[in-house]
Design a protein around this motif. Structure first.
Motif, PDB file in Angstrom:
ATOM      1  N   TYR A 216       2.674   4.902   8.004  1.00 52.73           N
ATOM      2  CA  TYR A 216       1.765   5.723   7.197  1.00 52.73           C
ATOM      3  C   TYR A 216       2.487   6.896   6.550  1.00 52.73           C
ATOM      4  CZ  TYR A 216      -1.748   2.915   9.509  1.00 52.73           C
ATOM      5  OH  TYR A 216      -2.479   1.849   9.959  1.00 52.73           O
ATOM      6  N   ILE A 217       3.733   7.104   6.986  1.00 52.96           N
ATOM      7  CA  ILE A 217       4.527   8.185   6.404  1.00 52.96           C
ATOM      8  C   ILE A 217       5.665   7.617   5.540  1.00 52.96           C
ATOM      9  CG2 ILE A 217       6.018  10.168   6.894  1.00 52.96           C
ATOM     10  CD1 ILE A 217       4.452  10.519   9.502  1.00 52.96           C
ATOM     11  N   VAL A 239       0.240  -1.328  -7.113  1.00 47.07           N
ATOM     12  CA  VAL A 239      -0.092  -0.865  -5.756  1.00 47.07           C
ATOM     13  C   VAL A 239       1.193  -0.359  -5.100  1.00 47.07           C
ATOM     14  CG1 VAL A 239      -2.019  -2.481  -5.429  1.00 47.07           C
ATOM     15  CG2 VAL A 239       0.301  -3.183  -4.788  1.00 47.07           C
ATOM     16  N   ASN A 240       1.065   0.387  -4.027  1.00 48.36           N
ATOM     17  CA  ASN A 240       2.226   0.863  -3.240  1.00 48.36           C
ATOM     18  C   ASN A 240       3.309   1.501  -4.125  1.00 48.36           C
ATOM     19  OD1 ASN A 240       0.750  -0.516  -1.321  1.00 48.36           O
ATOM     20  ND2 ASN A 240       2.213  -2.188  -1.103  1.00 48.36           N
ATOM     21  N   PHE A 241       2.977   2.622  -4.750  1.00 48.06           N
ATOM     22  CA  PHE A 241       3.903   3.251  -5.685  1.00 48.06           C
ATOM     23  C   PHE A 241       4.964   4.117  -4.999  1.00 48.06           C
ATOM     24  CE2 PHE A 241      -0.085   2.653  -8.048  1.00 48.06           C
ATOM     25  CZ  PHE A 241       0.375   1.919  -9.120  1.00 48.06           C
ATOM     26  N   GLY A 242       4.873   4.245  -3.689  1.00 51.20           N
ATOM     27  CA  GLY A 242       5.733   5.148  -2.925  1.00 51.20           C
ATOM     28  C   GLY A 242       7.209   4.940  -3.182  1.00 51.20           C
ATOM     29  N   ILE A 243       7.979   6.028  -3.154  1.00 50.41           N
ATOM     30  CA  ILE A 243       9.433   5.957  -3.296  1.00 50.41           C
ATOM     31  C   ILE A 243      10.009   5.996  -1.876  1.00 50.41           C
ATOM     32  CG2 ILE A 243      11.469   6.997  -4.382  1.00 50.41           C
ATOM     33  CD1 ILE A 243       9.441   6.116  -6.510  1.00 50.41           C
ATOM     34  N   ASP A 249       0.470   6.941  -1.023  1.00 49.94           N
ATOM     35  CA  ASP A 249      -0.356   5.753  -1.276  1.00 49.94           C
ATOM     36  C   ASP A 249      -1.534   5.689  -0.308  1.00 49.94           C
ATOM     37  OD1 ASP A 249       0.933   4.382  -3.492  1.00 49.94           O
ATOM     38  OD2 ASP A 249       2.634   4.100  -2.142  1.00 49.94           O
ATOM     39  N   TYR A 250      -1.293   6.039   0.950  1.00 47.69           N
ATOM     40  CA  TYR A 250      -2.406   6.028   1.906  1.00 47.69           C
ATOM     41  C   TYR A 250      -3.399   7.138   1.594  1.00 47.69           C
ATOM     42  CZ  TYR A 250      -0.168   2.398   4.657  1.00 47.69           C
ATOM     43  OH  TYR A 250       0.378   1.198   5.056  1.00 47.69           O
ATOM     44  N   LEU A 251      -2.865   8.300   1.194  1.00 41.26           N
ATOM     45  CA  LEU A 251      -3.749   9.435   0.878  1.00 41.26           C
ATOM     46  C   LEU A 251      -4.610   9.152  -0.347  1.00 41.26           C
ATOM     47  CD1 LEU A 251      -1.475  12.592   1.371  1.00 41.26           C
ATOM     48  CD2 LEU A 251      -3.683  12.155   2.476  1.00 41.26           C
TER      49      LEU A 251
END
Ligand SMILES: [Zn+2]
Ligand SMILES: [Zn+2]
Length: 291
Positions: A216-217, A239-243, A249-251
């Protein structure tokens, strides 16, 4: 005019000589991106060979060497090419009385250095997450980002396959991040940058890392594989744009991991239109998108 030409040449030569000094080990290891990236790439590659997630994927998967070349291109060759341009822009801003310091919003100096680094990492990762969403949201930006999404078999080096314009597009928001922090780019930023590169390499690797509850982090290969999925959920542009971090993305509810077999088809509709070789890809982003 002469002033700008001089500044351009000084920055350009400076970057060349810094890169050369790195290659011949004159830059200490903890600042040495050149050997640092080679060491990191080899380490992740060995882990991929030893613990493959998709067992029937070739060790030298499709486009392995193309992506390997991209590591050097985007990190060193392009950095040298653009350094003079950035320097000139900086001079022009100074000329009209805008300096990074004059725009700062918060001052981190009084905080312990690990807190400064943490804030630096969080802010930079967040602005990159936002930039990444824009790359998916707007057609003309997506045209550049398609190069990264043309990966059909995933491996660590795919991390660095992206159109050189992405370096330029990420720059304004990253600079904005640094401005918020009062022009703060800490001495130890190398550690932060390098951690981000390591996480990015792992996110694209053929290794199944999920981080347990820490997922989640931190972003991870399972989550990022779905960022590259050919078929997106109905009505979504990504979806899931996180670097480095998955928590944005979860937030903001842009997370999506329906299963974790690692076998989801990759790419996007129309990806057979992307040139297969580097030189064609260099200019692809400027083409009019096909409907
Ligand atoms: Zn993307
Ligand atoms: Zn990716």
């Amino acid at each position: 005019m002469q002033k700008y030409v001089d500044a351009f040449l000084r920055a350009f030569n400076g970057t060349i000589s810094w890169t050369w000094k790195s290659i011949i080990f004159e830059v200490p290891w903890y600042n040495n991106y050149f050997w640092g990236i080679i060491f990191l790439s080899l380490s992740v590659f060995i882990l991929e060979v030893l613990f493959p997630w998709r067992k029937n994927q070739a060790v030298f998967r499709k486009d392995f060497w193309l992506d390997g070349f991209y590591i050097f291109f985007n990190f060193f060759i392009f950095a040298i090419a653009i350094s003079g341009v950035y320097k000139i822009l900086e001079l022009i801003f100074l000329e009209v009385g805008i300096s990074i310091e004059s725009l700062s919003i918060i001052n981190l100096e009084s905080l312990p250095s690990w807190v400064q680094l943490l804030i630096f990492f969080l802010v930079l990762d967040f602005v990159q997450w936002v930039t990444h969403i824009l790359l998916h949201r707007y057609e003309f930006l997506w045209q550049f980002h398609k190069i990264h999404h043309s990966v059909k078999e995933m491996g660590f080096a795919a991390h660095m396959r992206y159109h050189w314009m992405e370096n330029v597009l990420y720059k304004p928001l990253k600079t904005f991040g640094v401005i918020i922090l009062g022009g703060f780019e800490p001495e130890q930023a190398y550690v932060v940058h390098f951690m981000a590169i390591a996480i990015g390499h792992f996110n694209h690797s053929n290794i199944k890392i999920t981080w347990g509850p820490l997922k989640y982090i931190f972003n991870n290969p399972v989550m990022h594989l779905y960022h590259h999925a050919y078929t997106l959920p109905e009505g979504r542009y990504g979806v899931n744009f996180g670097i480095s971090l998955s928590m944005w993305d979860y937030l903001f509810k842009t997370n999506y991991i329906p299963e974790n077999s690692g076998k989801v088809p990759l790419g996007f509709e129309g990806d057979d239109d992307v040139p297969r070789y580097f030189v064609g890809q260099l200019f692809y982003g400027f083409r009019k998108p096909k409907k």
